[in-house]
Enzyme design. Structure first.
Site, PDB file in Angstrom:
ATOM      1  N   ARG A  53       0.829  -1.217   0.000  1.00 42.42           N
ATOM      2  CA  ARG A  53       0.000   0.000   0.000  1.00 42.42           C
ATOM      3  C   ARG A  53       0.857   1.260   0.000  1.00 42.42           C
ATOM      4  O   ARG A  53       0.470   2.275  -0.554  1.00 42.42           O
ATOM      5  CB  ARG A  53      -0.912   0.000   1.233  1.00 42.42           C
ATOM      6  CG  ARG A  53      -1.981  -1.065   1.154  1.00 42.42           C
ATOM      7  CD  ARG A  53      -2.814  -1.123   2.398  1.00 42.42           C
ATOM      8  NE  ARG A  53      -1.964  -1.357   3.583  1.00 42.42           N
ATOM      9  CZ  ARG A  53      -2.427  -1.564   4.802  1.00 42.42           C
ATOM     10  NH1 ARG A  53      -3.717  -1.569   5.032  1.00 42.42           N
ATOM     11  NH2 ARG A  53      -1.600  -1.777   5.807  1.00 42.42           N
ATOM     12  N   LEU A 189      11.053 -26.018   7.832  1.00 37.85           N
ATOM     13  CA  LEU A 189      11.200 -27.126   6.887  1.00 37.85           C
ATOM     14  C   LEU A 189      12.258 -26.832   5.827  1.00 37.85           C
ATOM     15  O   LEU A 189      12.659 -27.716   5.082  1.00 37.85           O
ATOM     16  CB  LEU A 189       9.855 -27.428   6.217  1.00 37.85           C
ATOM     17  CG  LEU A 189       8.826 -28.086   7.130  1.00 37.85           C
ATOM     18  CD1 LEU A 189       7.502 -28.253   6.407  1.00 37.85           C
ATOM     19  CD2 LEU A 189       9.329 -29.438   7.619  1.00 37.85           C
ATOM     20  N   LYS A 191      15.212 -25.490   6.785  1.00 36.67           N
ATOM     21  CA  LYS A 191      16.526 -25.477   7.451  1.00 36.67           C
ATOM     22  C   LYS A 191      17.279 -26.765   7.096  1.00 36.67           C
ATOM     23  O   LYS A 191      16.696 -27.848   7.068  1.00 36.67           O
ATOM     24  CB  LYS A 191      16.340 -25.349   8.968  1.00 36.67           C
ATOM     25  CG  LYS A 191      15.794 -23.949   9.339  1.00 36.67           C
ATOM     26  CD  LYS A 191      15.906 -23.653  10.804  1.00 36.67           C
ATOM     27  CE  LYS A 191      15.206 -22.352  11.146  1.00 36.67           C
ATOM     28  NZ  LYS A 191      16.084 -21.208  11.309  1.00 36.67           N
ATOM     29  N   HIS A 249       6.633 -24.993  13.863  1.00 37.86           N
ATOM     30  CA  HIS A 249       8.023 -25.369  13.597  1.00 37.86           C
ATOM     31  C   HIS A 249       8.438 -26.661  14.328  1.00 37.86           C
ATOM     32  O   HIS A 249       8.998 -27.569  13.738  1.00 37.86           O
ATOM     33  CB  HIS A 249       8.987 -24.263  14.035  1.00 37.86           C
ATOM     34  CG  HIS A 249       8.683 -22.907  13.459  1.00 37.86           C
ATOM     35  ND1 HIS A 249       8.122 -22.748  12.231  1.00 37.86           N
ATOM     36  CD2 HIS A 249       8.885 -21.655  13.946  1.00 37.86           C
ATOM     37  CE1 HIS A 249       7.983 -21.451  11.975  1.00 37.86           C
ATOM     38  NE2 HIS A 249       8.436 -20.765  13.004  1.00 37.86           N
ATOM     39  N   ARG A 353      17.379 -33.911  20.798  1.00 38.56           N
ATOM     40  CA  ARG A 353      18.211 -34.745  21.653  1.00 38.56           C
ATOM     41  C   ARG A 353      17.511 -36.100  21.817  1.00 38.56           C
ATOM     42  O   ARG A 353      16.403 -36.170  22.339  1.00 38.56           O
ATOM     43  CB  ARG A 353      18.327 -34.044  23.011  1.00 38.56           C
ATOM     44  CG  ARG A 353      19.572 -34.343  23.788  1.00 38.56           C
ATOM     45  CD  ARG A 353      19.720 -33.326  24.904  1.00 38.56           C
ATOM     46  NE  ARG A 353      20.542 -32.212  24.495  1.00 38.56           N
ATOM     47  CZ  ARG A 353      21.873 -32.199  24.532  1.00 38.56           C
ATOM     48  NH1 ARG A 353      22.526 -33.233  24.999  1.00 38.56           N
ATOM     49  NH2 ARG A 353      22.549 -31.150  24.131  1.00 38.56           N
ATOM     50  N   GLN A 377      20.438 -25.208  14.915  1.00 37.64           N
ATOM     51  CA  GLN A 377      21.094 -23.901  14.877  1.00 37.64           C
ATOM     52  C   GLN A 377      21.507 -23.496  16.280  1.00 37.64           C
ATOM     53  O   GLN A 377      20.910 -23.992  17.244  1.00 37.64           O
ATOM     54  CB  GLN A 377      20.173 -22.835  14.270  1.00 37.64           C
ATOM     55  CG  GLN A 377      18.912 -22.582  15.091  1.00 37.64           C
ATOM     56  CD  GLN A 377      17.884 -21.740  14.362  1.00 37.64           C
ATOM     57  OE1 GLN A 377      17.670 -21.896  13.182  1.00 37.64           O
ATOM     58  NE2 GLN A 377      17.235 -20.855  15.087  1.00 37.64           N
ATOM     59  N   THR A 405      30.528 -31.815  12.694  1.00 34.52           N
ATOM     60  CA  THR A 405      30.300 -30.378  12.784  1.00 34.52           C
ATOM     61  C   THR A 405      30.388 -29.809  11.376  1.00 34.52           C
ATOM     62  O   THR A 405      31.422 -29.934  10.723  1.00 34.52           O
ATOM     63  CB  THR A 405      31.390 -29.732  13.674  1.00 34.52           C
ATOM     64  OG1 THR A 405      31.282 -30.300  14.968  1.00 34.52           O
ATOM     65  CG2 THR A 405      31.209 -28.227  13.766  1.00 34.52           C
TER      66      THR A 405
END
Ligand code: NDP
Ligand code: BG6
Length: 508
Positions: A53, A189, A191, A249, A353, A377, A405
């Site tokens: 707008r 989804l 990531k 999530h 975990r 993350q 890692t």
């Protein structure tokens, strides 16, 4: 699966971002389109139109989005940015009247004519509050929908506020677009580590074999943010942490973790299994939940939730929750599952975990549980805590890790941002990482009674926790009640800190 083929983008795609003057567009949508362009996945022949707008010129919009167009390392690629910005223009118009949409149609048609496009490929991205979804979708259908081409409509959460409002939204959208044309974004989804779950589980025989109640003692999915709702209090008060990140999530993560093996890797097979496992969830027990609301930090430097002027001073809004889930099927019966999420905690981290059952006693006095940690993350990592002999003459055992890692192992890989990965999927028509209508129906069915309980007249008062703490004091007890064994910190020490890799180990 497993192939690394370059994705062929259609040339001359017409893209419009509704809500182009807003925060999401500036921070996520335009940078994601730029990322795809920078990496060669979005063709320079595509046209990108911002629509909102606000009265802005093309250059105003370009100036607004330009600061966020960067390389993954934060540096500028001036040449690419200039090329990208040339693809971007702006149209201003109200969302619920046709004038702006007429201009939009003309702009798309001119672009398609100029490039001799026979079957238009149009992408409509709604970076808008849900109150505008339906009117924008109606106007798109009326004026800009390509009858003889491909149309893809991307909508952002929230998909409703509860079961009834979700169904209402769905009933409004369903006559306008087919399920094939609609892409409901849950950015988790997109990531990297979430996309990896299906592979980790079903692509590794040893893990797949142990992925059940016989071997797993408990599952935890944990979302921690180190900041509060500062500036968003008024908005958050209506939402709470459960709607904000858990019903969507974290539940997406949980279904990918617990579903059965899909018959194939295609979108419908994966989503069928997600729905199937969701249907096996027992109703959430309103006694099996711990809720919290943050107060000021212990040193008083950070405000409490209720200190926000836009929040009702008596608000019982939940800024932290830990919820126990049970899945009533052959694989998971009896395995405690805890999903927990909180704002204003001691760190920012999202991790899964999986704690395995203890080995039989007798041979060992004290031996730790194996634990598989999947860190979504920051700094993607997968590590498996295993018991191993202390090197040297000692025969004692110590916990160590098999460690993947990402920053160390995949130095030269581009790991796309969630939105980059998802927009790429939209462009190629892949629905695997988008939420299907029936998934939402089942998930709202699961969460709505709990939300009604927490927001009803007899709502329990959430436990206070200090800004910057690990959460409510009762969390430790709650985890213990779900069979989580927090190993003695003498048993496990993460030895080194790698540059760019989380090293928040206070035990070193
Ligand atoms: P942590 O020691 O950080 O946490 C283990 C789990 O126990 C978490 O769920 C944590 O919850 C919980 N917890 C923490 N304190 C308590 C408490 N007092 N009582 C009950 N529960 C508690 O993780 P790890 O043992 O997995 O790893 C230790 C460190 O090593 C971490 O910093 C990790 O990042 C690092 N490491 C890094 C690797 C890598 O980067 N590749 C590989 C291996 C280890 P909460 O999160 O809420 O505190
Ligand atoms: C959003 C929530 O969906 O997800 C935010 O509305 C939250 O409150 C965010 O901060 C977290 O996303 P990410 O990608 O930063 O972990």
């Amino acid at each position: 699966m497993g192939e690394n083929k370059p994705v062929e983008f259609k040339k001359h795609t017409s893209i419009v971002i509704f809500g182009a003057s807003g925060d999401l567009s500036k921070k996520k949508t335009f940078p994601a389109l730029f990322g795809l362009f920078r990496e060669g996945y979005l063709d320079a022949s595509c046209k990108i139109i911002g629509f909102a707008r606000s009265k802005l010129s093309d250059d105003d919009l370009r100036k607004k989005i330009e600061p966020n167009l960067k390389k993954p390392n934060g540096e500028k690629d001036t040449e690419k940015v200039t090329q990208f910005l040339q693809m971007v223009t702006y149209i201003s118009g109200p969302y619920d009247q046709s004038e702006g949409y007429e201009k939009l149609r003309k702009a798309f048609e001119d672009h398609e004519k100029e490039n001799k496009v026979e079957r238009p490929n149009r992408l409509f991205y709604l970076a808008l509050p849900p109150s505008a979804f339906v009117s924008v979708c109606k106007e798109i259908k009326k004026t800009v929908y390509a009858e003889n081409g491909e149309n893809r409509v991307v909508v952002e959460k929230p998909f409703g506020h509860d079961l009834d409002s979700f169904r209402e939204l769905q009933n409004d959208l369903a006559p306008l677009f087919s399920e094939d044309e609609l892409f409901r974004i849950d950015h988790y989804l997109g990531k990297e580590m979430v996309k990896n779950l299906v592979l980790i589980r079903f692509g590794n025989t040893f893990l797949n074999a142990a992925w059940n109640k016989e071997n797993i003692q408990n599952i935890q999915i944990s979302f921690k943010e180190p900041f509060g709702t500062e500036g968003r209090g008024g908005y958050f008060d209506e939402i709470g942490i459960i709607r904000d990140v858990m019903q969507n999530h974290l539940l997406q993560i949980l279904t990918l973790l617990t579903m059965e093996r899909p018959v194939a890797f295609d979108a419908e097979s994966v989503r069928d299994e997600k729905v199937r496992v969701l249907k096996a969830f027992a109703p959430i027990d309103t006694n099996d939940i711990l809720t919290g609301q943050y107060g000021p930090s212990e040193d008083g430097s950070k405000p409490g939730y209720l200190d926000d002027d836009t929040v009702d001073p008596k608000s019982k809004c939940v800024t932290f929750a830990a919820i126990g889930f049970k899945i009533q099927n052959e694989r998971w019966d009896g395995v405690p599952i805890v999903m927990r999420a909180g704002k204003a905690l001691n760190e920012g981290k999202v991790e899964i975990r999986i704690q395995f059952k203890g080995v039989p006693s007798g041979m060992f006095n004290e031996i730790a549980h194996n634990e598989l940690v999947i860190r979504v993350q920051p700094d993607e990592a997968i590590y498996l805590k295993v018991n191993s002999k202390t090197p040297g003459l000692s025969t004692s055992c110590q916990v160590t890790e098999l460690d993947l890692t990402y920053a160390r192992r995949y130095k030269d890989f581009w790991i796309p941002e969630a939105y980059e990965a998802l927009i790429k999927d939209v462009m190629t028509g892949d629905h695997s990482n988008f939420v299907r209508d029936d998934e939402l129906d089942v998930s709202w069915k699961l969460f709505t009674p709990l939300l009604n309980h927490l927001e009803g007249p007899d709502a329990p008062t959430p436990e206070k926790y200090a800004y910057g703490s690990r959460g409510p004091k009762n969390l430790v007890k709650f985890l213990e009640n779900h069979d989580y064994v927090f190993e003695d910190s003498n048993l496990y020490q993460w030895p080194v800190s790698t540059p760019g890799v989380a090293s928040n180990n206070s035990k070193i």
